[in-house]
Scaffold this motif. Structure first.
Motif, PDB file in Angstrom:
ATOM      1  N   ALA A  46     -52.654   6.913  21.426  1.00  0.00           N
ATOM      2  CA  ALA A  46     -53.447   6.100  20.722  1.00  0.00           C
ATOM      3  C   ALA A  46     -54.247   5.228  21.818  1.00  0.00           C
ATOM      4  CB  ALA A  46     -52.166   5.086  19.863  1.00  0.00           C
ATOM      5  N   GLN A  68     -57.593   6.513  22.737  1.00  0.00           N
ATOM      6  CA  GLN A  68     -58.783   6.107  21.885  1.00  0.00           C
ATOM      7  C   GLN A  68     -59.455   4.915  22.209  1.00  0.00           C
ATOM      8  OE1 GLN A  68     -58.041   6.676  17.603  1.00  0.00           O
ATOM      9  NE2 GLN A  68     -55.770   7.098  18.469  1.00  0.00           N
ATOM     10  N   ILE A  69     -58.763   3.893  22.812  1.00  0.00           N
ATOM     11  CA  ILE A  69     -59.467   2.816  23.447  1.00  0.00           C
ATOM     12  C   ILE A  69     -60.314   3.062  24.228  1.00  0.00           C
ATOM     13  CG2 ILE A  69     -59.201   0.680  24.464  1.00  0.00           C
ATOM     14  CD1 ILE A  69     -56.359   0.328  23.248  1.00  0.00           C
ATOM     15  N   ILE A 103     -51.728   0.348  13.662  1.00  0.00           N
ATOM     16  CA  ILE A 103     -51.350   0.539  14.994  1.00  0.00           C
ATOM     17  C   ILE A 103     -50.025   1.416  14.962  1.00  0.00           C
ATOM     18  CG2 ILE A 103     -50.043  -1.021  16.838  1.00  0.00           C
ATOM     19  CD1 ILE A 103     -52.808  -1.808  16.627  1.00  0.00           C
ATOM     20  N   ALA A 118     -54.061  -1.004  20.524  1.00  0.00           N
ATOM     21  CA  ALA A 118     -53.426   0.015  20.213  1.00  0.00           C
ATOM     22  C   ALA A 118     -52.030   0.091  20.534  1.00  0.00           C
ATOM     23  CB  ALA A 118     -53.946   1.625  20.736  1.00  0.00           C
ATOM     24  N   ASN A 119     -51.077   0.803  19.935  1.00  0.00           N
ATOM     25  CA  ASN A 119     -49.764   0.671  20.396  1.00  0.00           C
ATOM     26  C   ASN A 119     -49.432   1.051  21.888  1.00  0.00           C
ATOM     27  OD1 ASN A 119     -47.040   1.383  20.889  1.00  0.00           O
ATOM     28  ND2 ASN A 119     -46.646   2.685  19.082  1.00  0.00           N
ATOM     29  N   LEU A 170     -56.664   2.177  15.748  1.00  0.00           N
ATOM     30  CA  LEU A 170     -56.886   1.145  16.426  1.00  0.00           C
ATOM     31  C   LEU A 170     -57.415   0.084  15.593  1.00  0.00           C
ATOM     32  CD1 LEU A 170     -59.720   2.646  19.291  1.00  0.00           C
ATOM     33  CD2 LEU A 170     -57.202   2.300  19.357  1.00  0.00           C
TER      34      LEU A 170
END
Ligand code: AMP
Ligand code: MG
Length: 313
Positions: A39, A42-43, A14, A32-33, A19
């Motif tokens: 980050a 990407q989700i 993270i 994610a952060n 992820l």
């Protein structure tokens, strides 16, 4: 099941902008952060989630809410004091530090403090708030076991913390404090009745997907690939039909397979079993699934919300 070393290395993932799928008491999250826009992007990519559907930010201490939102009104304060850690998310005006991608460009952010020990340890060790939607492909049935997550993403997601089945089984209740009147945006693990006992009458959002103030309330969601009907009808002859009911069904005639969500008719137990039962039926190659309506009280609101979205065309 999961060692502290495993959680620590997931926390490192993270921190480095990767992820991690992790258990919470509601459903498995894909985290994610929350303060790292790349980050978080990407989700959306992995889930195939549209950018207009905002994420919930997860923290471990109620005090951390202050660092993410501008102002916490008294009613919100009372509510989190009562239900955190737990399946309640509050929507409040966001601070600068929360990237727009997290809130889908909205001025408000949803924040939750989960109760699950693995989720809490992960957030603690990561040292940052974690943005996480449910760990499933967009619109699909939410995962309540680590295997459900593996089934969804296979080798595209390497970091999955396995904490066994989720206890609550439906997503958090989302309450917005953006207007003068607290508004229920999504029924979930904390019931509207429980909330009203603490802060008085809640406005119930209409859930209009075309209304930009409350995205995420998409009409079609939580859906198996097999068509699902929410009805009291008998199965159409000549077809293989699955039945999903709260308690023991009155008649099972003509159904190929039956899923009883709770033998004793408990809405709480039914909520915990709902998504896994939907997946089992979905895996049977049925022509369609009939879900029987459940009483609209307590967790029945959350169950009916998920069933009616699963049934939406
Ligand atoms: P999921 O984590 O997949 O259950 O999705 C999170 C859901 O929380 C969204 O689909 C919305 O319904 C709700 N939500 C999250 N953030 C906000 C926000 N800023 N305003 C309104 N609803 C939100
Ligand atoms: Mg979801």
């Amino acid at each position: 099941m999961v060692t502290d070393e495993e959680i620590a290395s997931a926390a490192e993932v993270i921190r480095r902008g990767g992820l991690v799928a992790f258990p919470t008491e509601t459903v498995y999250g894909l985290g994610a952060n929350a303060l790292d826009a790349d980050a978080v992007a990407q989700i959306f990519e992995l889930k195939g989630r549209p950018r207009f559907d905002p994420l919930i930010v997860h923290i471990t201490r109620a005090e951390d809410l202050e660092s993410l939102v501008e102002d916490v009104p008294a009613a919100a304060r009372k509510l989190v004091a009562k239900f955190w850690p737990g399946p309640l998310s509050v929507v409040l005006p966001k601070r600068e530090c929360v990237p727009d991608i997290v809130t889908a460009g909205l001025a408000n952010v949803a924040v939750r403090c989960p109760a699950h020990p693995i989720a809490r340890r992960l957030i603690e060790l990561a040292g940052v708030p974690i943005a996480a939607p449910s760990a499933n492909v967009f619109c699909a049935v939410s995962p309540t076991t680590a295997q459900h997550v593996r089934d969804q993403f296979a080798e595209r997601l390497t970091h999955i913390l396995d904490g066994g089945p989720c206890q609550v089984g439906v997503e958090s209740t989302v309450v917005s404090f953006v207007d003068d009147v607290p508004t229920l945006l999504r029924p979930g693990g904390v019931t509207a009745e429980e909330i009203e006992q603490v802060i008085g009458t809640l406005r119930i959002s209409e859930g209009d997907a075309s209304q930009p103030a409350s995205p995420g309330q998409l009409p079609k969601h939580y859906a198996p690939t097999t068509p699902l009907e929410l009805s009291t009808d008998a199965p159409r002859p000549g077809l293989r039909v699955g039945l999903m009911t709260l308690g023991k069904p009155e008649s099972v005639e003509g159904f190929a397979v039956i899923e009883v969500l709770s033998q004793r008719g408990s809405l709480r137990e039914a909520a915990a079993n709902l998504f896994a039962a939907m997946r089992r039926l979905d895996a049977m190659g049925l022509d369609y699934i009939v879900a029987r309506p459940v009483p609209e009280e307590g967790l029945g609101h959350a169950i009916m919300d998920r069933l009616s979205r699963a049934a939406a065309k």
